[in-house]
Every structure is written in structure tokens, then in C-alpha cells.
Design an enzyme around this catalytic site. Sequence first.
Site, short mmCIF file in Angstrom:
data_model
loop_
_atom_site.label_atom_id
_atom_site.label_comp_id
_atom_site.label_asym_id
_atom_site.label_seq_id
_atom_site.Cartn_x
_atom_site.Cartn_y
_atom_site.Cartn_z
N HIS A 116 44.22 2.45 17.22
CA HIS A 116 44.81 1.11 17.25
C HIS A 116 44.80 0.75 15.95
CE1 HIS A 116 44.97 0.39 21.41
NE2 HIS A 116 43.70 0.92 21.66
N ILE A 169 34.04 13.26 14.57
CA ILE A 169 35.01 12.47 13.45
C ILE A 169 35.26 13.67 12.30
CG2 ILE A 169 33.99 10.52 13.90
CD1 ILE A 169 32.42 10.51 11.34
N LYS A 184 26.98 16.58 14.09
CA LYS A 184 26.60 17.17 12.83
C LYS A 184 26.30 18.71 13.34
CE LYS A 184 24.44 13.41 10.39
NZ LYS A 184 25.65 12.78 10.17
#
Length: 191
Positions: A116, A169, A184
Amino acid sequence: MLKGFYIKISIILSNLFKVVYTICQRPKFGAFGGKSRIYPWAVLESPQGISVGNDVTIREGAWLNTKGRRGDGRPALIIGDGTYIGRGIQINAWQDVVIESNVLIGDRVLITDADHCYSDRSKPIIKQGDEFKGRVLLCSGCWIGIGGVIMPGVRIGRNAVVASNSLVISDVPDYTVAGGVPAKIIKSIGE
């Protein structure tokens, strides 16, 4: 004895319904390979922008969400042969999500190449739209655990594992296990 009969009939009817559901959904896709199946109650947004390989399983309640085909004619979402997609998954492919062959994706996973917009302080976020942020690639043989979230611009390596409920991410290298929020690298596989 009668109870066993009713159970068998119920299983037969359930399986028949799944076959009929797949037959009804198949023509909506850009491509839909042989022996692939999609279970009931899938939500399909612009399925013409989705290419499904052979022997793919898409379980109940999947939400496959594209904006259609890319400008170059290629599907926004490509699902490779032998892939398993779990229940309640959501895939947002605005432009470029590729799931290679023999990928295992658990239930309730989110995979997205978009996000968004939220830079205009004068407008509610819901009114600002959304946009493509980066290609997502799930390489052959990887496994995304239940509840995993794969964010835009991420590559999950070959035979890599993303632990349950992890937020990814950044890239996960081949043959590694990643977990956590944010994810991680925990260990290498086979060393």
C-alpha cells in the site's frame, strides 16, 4: 456397518465436488496444467494473469490476486510443476511473482510483490492505492512454513526453508533455514 457406508459416500461426493470445482475454474486461468487441481472456495482476482504448471495442488480458501497480465504478455503469477499451496494462502502478484517447481507452501502464508502507498499525510492509507515494489522468486524445492510472510523483492533460495510464522524481508540463500521476525539465517542445510 451403515455408518461406514455413509462415510464412504461422503468421501466420494467430496472428491467429486473437488474435481468438478477444478473443471469449472480451469478455463479462467491464463494456463492450467494437467493433473493440477484447485480446491473449493478459492478467490481468484484476474486469473487470466496466472499460469499454473502440471501436478499443482492449490488447497481450500486460497486467494490468488493479480492485476492481470504484465505489459509484456507474461503472467504476473507463475506457479511451477509439482508445487503444493496450502489452505488460506494469499498471493498478491501485481507484476512478478514466480514460484518454481516442487515448492511446498504451508497454510495461511502471504506472498506479495506489492504494498500500500502511504506517503500522503492528508489522505487515509486506504485511499492512496498500492503499487508494485519488487519481484518475488521462490526457487525450486523451497518450503515456506505455516503463517510465513514473504515481502516484495525477496528471493527464497533452492531447497531453503522458511520457518513457521516468519517475516521474510530479505533474500534467503540456497540450502539454508531462516526464521524469526524479521527472518534471519538459522543454519545451513546438510552441513
